[in-house]
Design a protein around this motif. Structure first.
Motif, PDB file in Angstrom:
ATOM      1  N   ARG A  56       0.842  -1.224   0.136  1.00 27.04           N
ATOM      2  CA  ARG A  56       0.147   0.041  -0.468  1.00 27.04           C
ATOM      3  C   ARG A  56       0.875   1.350  -0.029  1.00 27.04           C
ATOM      4  N   VAL A  57       1.915   1.398   0.065  1.00 29.97           N
ATOM      5  CA  VAL A  57       2.700   2.146   1.206  1.00 29.97           C
ATOM      6  C   VAL A  57       3.520   2.890  -0.890  1.00 29.97           C
ATOM      7  N   TRP A  58       4.096   1.917  -1.503  1.00 33.92           N
ATOM      8  CA  TRP A  58       4.217   1.883  -2.931  1.00 33.92           C
ATOM      9  C   TRP A  58       3.087   2.263  -3.576  1.00 33.92           C
ATOM     10  N   ALA A  59       2.097   1.857  -3.286  1.00 34.51           N
ATOM     11  CA  ALA A  59       0.543   1.753  -4.448  1.00 34.51           C
ATOM     12  C   ALA A  59       0.537   3.186  -4.127  1.00 34.51           C
ATOM     13  N   ASP A  60       0.573   4.269  -2.835  1.00 34.05           N
ATOM     14  CA  ASP A  60       0.560   5.275  -3.046  1.00 34.05           C
ATOM     15  C   ASP A  60       1.353   6.221  -3.549  1.00 34.05           C
ATOM     16  N   ILE A  61       2.706   6.041  -2.977  1.00 32.16           N
ATOM     17  CA  ILE A  61       4.036   6.831  -3.906  1.00 32.16           C
ATOM     18  C   ILE A  61       4.091   7.028  -4.986  1.00 32.16           C
ATOM     19  N   TYR A  62       3.140   5.705  -6.048  1.00 33.32           N
ATOM     20  CA  TYR A  62       2.784   5.687  -7.078  1.00 33.32           C
ATOM     21  C   TYR A  62       2.101   5.852  -8.217  1.00 33.32           C
ATOM     22  N   SER A  63       0.864   6.166  -6.674  1.00 28.12           N
ATOM     23  CA  SER A  63      -0.926   7.373  -7.262  1.00 28.12           C
ATOM     24  C   SER A  63      -0.199   8.180  -7.368  1.00 28.12           C
ATOM     25  N   GLY A  64       0.397   8.800  -6.885  1.00 25.15           N
ATOM     26  CA  GLY A  64       1.125  10.535  -6.365  1.00 25.15           C
ATOM     27  C   GLY A  64       2.252  10.841  -7.786  1.00 25.15           C
ATOM     28  N   ASP A  65       3.219  12.096  -7.199  1.00 25.18           N
ATOM     29  CA  ASP A  65       3.609  12.292  -8.524  1.00 25.18           C
ATOM     30  C   ASP A  65       5.003  11.670  -8.883  1.00 25.18           C
ATOM     31  N   GLU A  66       4.958  11.602 -10.135  1.00 23.86           N
ATOM     32  CA  GLU A  66       5.224  10.562 -10.929  1.00 23.86           C
ATOM     33  C   GLU A  66       7.927  10.654 -10.954  1.00 23.86           C
ATOM     34  N   ASP A  67       7.380  12.535 -10.882  1.00 24.33           N
ATOM     35  CA  ASP A  67       8.820  13.288 -10.258  1.00 24.33           C
ATOM     36  C   ASP A  67       9.109  12.511  -9.474  1.00 24.33           C
ATOM     37  N   ASP A  68       8.841  12.546  -8.246  1.00 25.34           N
ATOM     38  CA  ASP A  68       8.929  12.175  -6.697  1.00 25.34           C
ATOM     39  C   ASP A  68       9.852  12.050  -6.671  1.00 25.34           C
ATOM     40  N   GLU A  69      11.157  11.858  -5.869  1.00 23.06           N
ATOM     41  CA  GLU A  69      12.128  11.478  -5.491  1.00 23.06           C
ATOM     42  C   GLU A  69      11.740  10.208  -5.111  1.00 23.06           C
ATOM     43  N   LEU A  70      11.492  10.167  -4.193  1.00 22.64           N
ATOM     44  CA  LEU A  70      10.728   8.151  -4.660  1.00 22.64           C
ATOM     45  C   LEU A  70      10.325   7.333  -4.859  1.00 22.64           C
ATOM     46  N   ALA A  71       9.321   7.779  -5.953  1.00 26.48           N
ATOM     47  CA  ALA A  71       9.156   7.331  -6.910  1.00 26.48           C
ATOM     48  C   ALA A  71       9.541   6.763  -7.899  1.00 26.48           C
ATOM     49  N   ARG A  72      10.598   8.167  -8.414  1.00 25.24           N
ATOM     50  CA  ARG A  72      11.721   7.626  -9.142  1.00 25.24           C
ATOM     51  C   ARG A  72      12.751   6.504  -8.746  1.00 25.24           C
ATOM     52  N   LEU A  73      13.289   6.491  -7.278  1.00 23.05           N
ATOM     53  CA  LEU A  73      13.624   5.478  -6.689  1.00 23.05           C
ATOM     54  C   LEU A  73      13.074   3.865  -6.711  1.00 23.05           C
ATOM     55  N   GLY A  74      11.535   3.511  -6.861  1.00 23.80           N
ATOM     56  CA  GLY A  74      11.154   2.864  -7.805  1.00 23.80           C
ATOM     57  C   GLY A  74      11.662   1.668  -8.019  1.00 23.80           C
ATOM     58  N   GLU A  75      11.693   3.274  -9.672  1.00 22.43           N
ATOM     59  CA  GLU A  75      11.818   2.621 -11.217  1.00 22.43           C
ATOM     60  C   GLU A  75      13.206   2.664 -11.178  1.00 22.43           C
ATOM     61  N   ALA A  76      13.809   3.036 -10.469  1.00 26.93           N
ATOM     62  CA  ALA A  76      15.250   2.934 -10.408  1.00 26.93           C
ATOM     63  C   ALA A  76      15.168   1.728  -9.844  1.00 26.93           C
ATOM     64  N   LEU A  77      15.281   0.512  -8.603  1.00 29.22           N
ATOM     65  CA  LEU A  77      14.350  -0.442  -8.229  1.00 29.22           C
ATOM     66  C   LEU A  77      13.983  -1.731  -8.899  1.00 29.22           C
ATOM     67  N   THR A  78      13.035  -0.768  -9.020  1.00 28.73           N
ATOM     68  CA  THR A  78      12.151  -2.014 -10.458  1.00 28.73           C
ATOM     69  C   THR A  78      13.354  -2.526 -12.019  1.00 28.73           C
ATOM     70  N   ASP A  79      14.002  -1.415 -12.431  1.00 28.29           N
ATOM     71  CA  ASP A  79      15.221  -1.292 -12.933  1.00 28.29           C
ATOM     72  C   ASP A  79      15.786  -3.088 -12.857  1.00 28.29           C
ATOM     73  N   VAL A  80      16.279  -2.858 -11.480  1.00 36.71           N
ATOM     74  CA  VAL A  80      17.514  -3.697 -10.713  1.00 36.71           C
ATOM     75  C   VAL A  80      16.323  -5.119 -11.149  1.00 36.71           C
ATOM     76  N   ALA A  81      15.688  -4.706 -10.348  1.00 34.11           N
ATOM     77  CA  ALA A  81      14.352  -6.241  -9.994  1.00 34.11           C
ATOM     78  C   ALA A  81      13.940  -6.474 -11.515  1.00 34.11           C
ATOM     79  N   GLU A  82      14.294  -6.524 -12.906  1.00 32.26           N
ATOM     80  CA  GLU A  82      13.749  -6.672 -14.044  1.00 32.26           C
ATOM     81  C   GLU A  82      15.308  -7.407 -14.327  1.00 32.26           C
ATOM     82  N   LEU A  83      15.954  -6.438 -14.215  1.00 31.33           N
ATOM     83  CA  LEU A  83      17.243  -7.468 -15.044  1.00 31.33           C
ATOM     84  C   LEU A  83      17.673  -8.959 -13.598  1.00 31.33           C
ATOM     85  N   VAL A  84      17.622  -8.750 -12.528  1.00 26.65           N
ATOM     86  CA  VAL A  84      17.634 -10.158 -11.916  1.00 26.65           C
ATOM     87  C   VAL A  84      17.084 -10.808 -12.233  1.00 26.65           C
ATOM     88  N   TRP A  85      15.583 -10.714 -12.604  1.00 30.02           N
ATOM     89  CA  TRP A  85      14.651 -11.746 -12.932  1.00 30.02           C
ATOM     90  C   TRP A  85      15.411 -12.212 -14.443  1.00 30.02           C
TER      91      TRP A  85
END
Length: 276
Positions: free
Chosen positions: A199-228
């Motif tokens: 729910r925390v991540w859903a709230d972050i992603y429902s907000g400003d896409e340029d927010d620092e934490l949203a961008r952090l989440g996307e960088a982590l998602t890139d990492v996760a995808e490449l590990v997969w």
């Protein structure tokens, strides 16, 4: 008369000892680490590719440890820089499968016996990489009990917060309701997904896409995808080279890799997207 400086026709060639390049890169060490155990000419590419993968593991571990330390200090820009470097490094790591991706069973069998009981899951540096992702397991220290340095480094990594633990602690300091049972969990145990963190991540992603934490989440998602992708490329290359036979180190081979490939890294970053 020209007063322009004349460039030397040849670079500096005469050094008192080894070249400065050698002193820095240790190329002579790296290029003489290959000790083949069979007469098959294909063993060289297998061994070199495996060694290259170990070097990329080392580099990625360095980046993620840098990112984790930065997050502890609330320095998100430094953490983002390290994560972005690791994304490019993961792409290069994944590309390392190319020379091995089309091995036939006959080609692999020609030098497979040289591995003996050796297997990739015994890699200490890869284990540190997995620990940083939250895939903790004390039993995975056992293969390294005969290597004091590797064992000490892994034991330290086992009891330290993972990269994702540091991310969640940052989210909590920024005012997001990460539950205390997640923040205070035993970090030597494997991370388990939390509905509250989702729910925390859903709230972050429902907000400003340029927010620092949203961008952090996307960088982590890139990492996760490449590990997969790494895990799946490993699975496909292994399935192609040896089918469903047991792995060299006594593992279940393809069946074990299939199980690993089904696991999502940073799981709530994926499931939260269904609620945005």
């Amino acid at each position: 008369m020209s007063h322009e400086a004349h460039e030397p026709e040849t670079p500096h060639l005469d050094f008192q000892g080894t070249t400065p390049y050698e002193d820095y890169v240790k190329a002579d060490v790296l290029t003489h680490l290959q000790h083949l155990l069979s007469d098959d000419p294909g063993e060289m590419v297998f061994l070199v590719t495996t060694q290259v993968m170990e070097l990329w593991f080392t580099c990625i571990v360095h980046e993620w440890e840098t990112a984790a330390k930065a997050l502890r200090n609330d320095d998100v820009p430094t953490a983002m820089d390290a994560l972005k470097r690791s994304i490019r490094e993961l792409e290069a790591l994944n590309g390392s499968w190319t020379p091995l991706a089309q091995l036939t069973p006959q080609q692999f069998n020609s030098y497979r016996s040289s591995l003996g009981e050796g297997s990739g899951f015994q890699s200490a540096m890869y284990r540190r990489l997995e620990f940083l992702l939250g895939e903790k397991s004390a039993s995975m220290l056992v293969p390294h009990k005969g290597s004091p340095r590797a064992y000490a480094e892994l034991e330290k990594a086992l009891h330290e917060p993972s990269l994702y633990d540091e991310v969640l602690r940052l989210l909590a300091r920024r005012g997001h309701p990460v539950p205390q049972e997640v923040l205070g969990r035993d970090v030597s145990q494997r991370y388990e997904a939390s509905p509250e963190v989702e729910r925390v991540w859903a709230d972050i992603y429902s907000g400003d896409e340029d927010d620092e934490l949203a961008r952090l989440g996307e960088a982590l998602t890139d990492v996760a995808e490449l590990v997969w992708r790494w895990r799946n490329d490993h699975l496909v290359a292994t399935r192609r080279a040896m089918g469903a036979k047991p792995g060299t180190g006594g593992s279940a081979g393809v069946a074990w890799l299939e199980k690993r490939a089904q696991k999502n890294v940073f799981p709530e970053l994926w499931t939260a997207r269904s609620h945005v």
